[in-house]
Design a protein around this motif. Structure first.
Motif, short mmCIF file in Angstrom:
data_model
loop_
_atom_site.label_atom_id
_atom_site.label_comp_id
_atom_site.label_asym_id
_atom_site.label_seq_id
_atom_site.Cartn_x
_atom_site.Cartn_y
_atom_site.Cartn_z
N GLU A 124 0.83 -1.20 0.00
CA GLU A 124 0.00 0.00 0.00
C GLU A 124 0.87 1.26 0.00
OE1 GLU A 124 -3.50 2.09 2.74
OE2 GLU A 124 -2.52 0.27 3.41
N PHE A 125 0.56 2.20 -0.90
CA PHE A 125 1.27 3.48 -0.93
C PHE A 125 0.59 4.43 0.06
CE2 PHE A 125 4.37 3.66 -4.44
CZ PHE A 125 4.22 2.37 -4.91
N LEU A 126 1.38 4.97 1.01
CA LEU A 126 0.79 5.81 2.05
C LEU A 126 1.03 7.29 1.78
CD1 LEU A 126 1.94 3.52 4.97
CD2 LEU A 126 -0.39 3.77 4.11
N LYS A 127 2.08 7.61 1.01
CA LYS A 127 2.38 9.01 0.72
C LYS A 127 3.33 9.09 -0.47
CE LYS A 127 4.59 13.06 2.92
NZ LYS A 127 3.54 14.06 2.97
N VAL A 128 3.15 10.08 -1.32
CA VAL A 128 4.15 10.37 -2.36
C VAL A 128 4.58 11.82 -2.20
CG1 VAL A 128 3.30 8.68 -4.03
CG2 VAL A 128 2.41 11.01 -4.07
N TYR A 129 5.82 12.10 -2.52
CA TYR A 129 6.30 13.48 -2.45
C TYR A 129 7.44 13.66 -3.44
CZ TYR A 129 9.50 11.10 0.85
OH TYR A 129 10.38 10.23 1.44
N LYS A 130 7.69 14.95 -3.79
CA LYS A 130 8.64 15.23 -4.86
C LYS A 130 10.08 15.06 -4.38
CE LYS A 130 5.67 18.38 -7.43
NZ LYS A 130 5.40 19.75 -7.85
N THR A 131 10.95 14.76 -5.32
CA THR A 131 12.37 14.70 -5.06
C THR A 131 12.84 16.02 -4.44
OG1 THR A 131 12.72 13.20 -6.89
CG2 THR A 131 14.65 14.41 -6.13
N GLY A 132 13.65 15.94 -3.40
CA GLY A 132 14.15 17.16 -2.77
C GLY A 132 13.38 17.53 -1.52
N GLU A 133 12.15 17.02 -1.39
CA GLU A 133 11.38 17.29 -0.17
C GLU A 133 11.90 16.41 0.96
OE1 GLU A 133 7.15 17.03 -0.94
OE2 GLU A 133 7.28 18.46 -2.60
N ALA A 134 11.76 16.93 2.19
CA ALA A 134 12.32 16.22 3.34
C ALA A 134 11.66 14.87 3.56
CB ALA A 134 12.15 17.09 4.59
N LYS A 135 12.43 13.95 4.14
CA LYS A 135 11.89 12.64 4.47
C LYS A 135 10.80 12.78 5.52
CE LYS A 135 13.41 8.06 5.98
NZ LYS A 135 14.58 7.22 6.33
N PRO A 136 9.62 12.26 5.25
CA PRO A 136 8.54 12.41 6.23
C PRO A 136 8.76 11.52 7.46
CG PRO A 136 7.79 11.13 4.34
CD PRO A 136 9.21 11.51 4.06
N ASP A 137 8.00 11.79 8.49
CA ASP A 137 8.07 11.01 9.72
C ASP A 137 7.37 9.66 9.50
OD1 ASP A 137 7.83 9.87 12.19
OD2 ASP A 137 7.20 11.72 13.21
N LEU A 138 8.17 8.63 9.28
CA LEU A 138 7.60 7.32 8.92
C LEU A 138 6.76 6.74 10.05
CD1 LEU A 138 10.45 5.57 6.89
CD2 LEU A 138 8.62 7.08 6.09
N GLU A 139 7.21 6.99 11.28
CA GLU A 139 6.46 6.44 12.42
C GLU A 139 5.07 7.07 12.51
OE1 GLU A 139 8.64 6.52 16.08
OE2 GLU A 139 10.29 5.35 15.20
N ALA A 140 5.03 8.40 12.27
CA ALA A 140 3.73 9.09 12.32
C ALA A 140 2.81 8.56 11.22
CB ALA A 140 3.93 10.60 12.15
N ILE A 141 3.37 8.33 10.02
CA ILE A 141 2.57 7.80 8.91
C ILE A 141 2.06 6.40 9.26
CG2 ILE A 141 2.70 6.97 6.52
CD1 ILE A 141 4.53 9.31 5.91
N ALA A 142 2.92 5.61 9.88
CA ALA A 142 2.53 4.25 10.26
C ALA A 142 1.40 4.29 11.28
CB ALA A 142 3.74 3.51 10.83
N ARG A 143 1.52 5.20 12.26
CA ARG A 143 0.48 5.31 13.30
C ARG A 143 -0.84 5.71 12.66
NH1 ARG A 143 4.26 7.66 16.54
NH2 ARG A 143 3.62 9.75 15.93
N GLU A 144 -0.76 6.73 11.77
CA GLU A 144 -1.96 7.23 11.12
C GLU A 144 -2.66 6.11 10.32
OE1 GLU A 144 -2.03 10.85 8.35
OE2 GLU A 144 -0.91 11.47 10.15
N ALA A 145 -1.83 5.28 9.70
CA ALA A 145 -2.40 4.20 8.87
C ALA A 145 -2.81 3.01 9.72
CB ALA A 145 -1.38 3.79 7.82
N GLY A 146 -2.57 3.11 11.03
CA GLY A 146 -2.95 2.05 11.94
C GLY A 146 -2.08 0.81 11.81
N LYS A 147 -0.81 1.00 11.43
CA LYS A 147 0.09 -0.14 11.28
C LYS A 147 0.84 -0.41 12.59
CE LYS A 147 -0.68 -0.08 6.76
NZ LYS A 147 -1.33 -1.13 5.99
#
Ligand code: ZN
Lengths: 191, 101
Positions: free
Chosen positions: B78-101
């Motif tokens: 499952e794709f949880l987020k896409v972002y452009k090259t050069g943008e900062a690395k998102p908070d993976l843990e926050a994304i995981a929590r949001e997705a209920g993983k």
């Protein structure tokens, strides 16, 4: 097809027989064109558009046209510029002259690809036999242009009318693309 | 068929138009002259090979041709987020929590 955008640009090749001629869809080989691959930064776009004769589109997957010019969005810093075959020199010199000293790339790719014009009420249906793109007019309005895959061949699809598409493929792939289109169209004859 | 959103074309397209380019945010040694063999090994070969939420480079190779980054669950695809090259690395843990993983 005189009411379509870029009508003086995208024309059937007079010397070629129709590839397909059904009542509901036909395929015609397009006449040769000047094709330029243009890559540049945002600061150079305005000048390039002025020199070319039509502003370069910045909205993804769109095109801008006059009767003899078409600028197609290929990527955020990449455009395909189309002009009549005999205008190659004038267009190339014109753009290079305006962008003197600014970083950019302008490459003649006229002979890289061939184009066919697919028209008719089943044109979108026919393309969908090998392309996973929604061709409804709401999500793919007239003027939309995109690269995608037709079966296994990379192609460029440009909608020039509600029932008219330009399909470009690399020269050596065109037999494969046109051949499969004709083969898939046999299903229409069967009914 | 898996649909992937391209942040440059701003549209969802079929997976076959894309290629995965491996783990994202791996910076080349900024001063190559000073990089040791171990630094190069780390840069060239060592990957985290995450089972779960990972940031990856993807390329819309049969579309606009551009590379972008995506956060994907490597277990469910499952794709949880896409972002452009050069943008900062998102908070993976926050994304995981949001997705209920
Ligand atoms: Zn894209």
């Amino acid at each position: 097809m005189s009411d379509l955008p870029a009508s003086d640009l995208i024309t059937p090749d007079a010397g070629e027989a129709a590839i397909l001629g059904l009542a509901s869809v036909s395929i015609l080989k397009a006449a040769p064109l000047t094709r330029l691959s243009f890559r540049a930064r945002e600061a150079s776009l305005k000048k390039a558009g002025t020199a070319f004769g039509v502003a370069l589109p910045v909205k993804p997957l769109t095109s801008t046209t006059t009767a003899k010019r078409a600028a197609l969005w290929m990527g955020p810093d990449e455009w395909t510029l189309l002009a009549p075959e005999e205008d190659l020199q004038a267009v190339a010199v014109g753009i290079e002259g305006k962008l003197d000293g600014e970083p950019h790339a302008l490459v003649d790719v006229s002979d890289r690809s061939d184009a066919v014009i697919v028209t008719g009420e089943r044109a979108a249906w026919l393309l969908n036999t090998g392309i996973f793109v929604d061709f409804s007019l709401e999500s793919f309005p007239v003027g939309t242009v995109t690269r995608t895959l037709f079966h296994k061949s990379p192609v460029m699809i440009w909608r020039i009318g509600p029932e008219a598409f330009v399909v470009e493929a690399w020269g050596s792939f065109m037999d494969y693309v046109a051949g499969l289109l004709v083969q898939c169209a046999q299903e229409l004859e069967a009914v | 068929m898996l649909l992937i959103y391209c942040p440059y074309c701003q549209i969802e397209r079929a997976e076959i138009e894309f290629r995965c380019g491996g783990e994202a945010h791996i910076a080349r040694p900024s001063d190559p002259e000073k990089a040791t063999d171990d630094d190069w090994v780390e840069f060239l070969y060592m990957r985290s090979n995450t089972k779960g939420i990972a940031a990856e480079r993807w390329r819309h190779i049969h579309g606009c041709g551009r590379f972008f980054n995506a956060v994907r669950d490597t277990v469910s695809d499952e794709f949880l987020k896409v972002y452009k090259t050069g943008e900062a690395k998102p908070d993976l843990e926050a994304i995981a929590r949001e997705a209920g993983k």
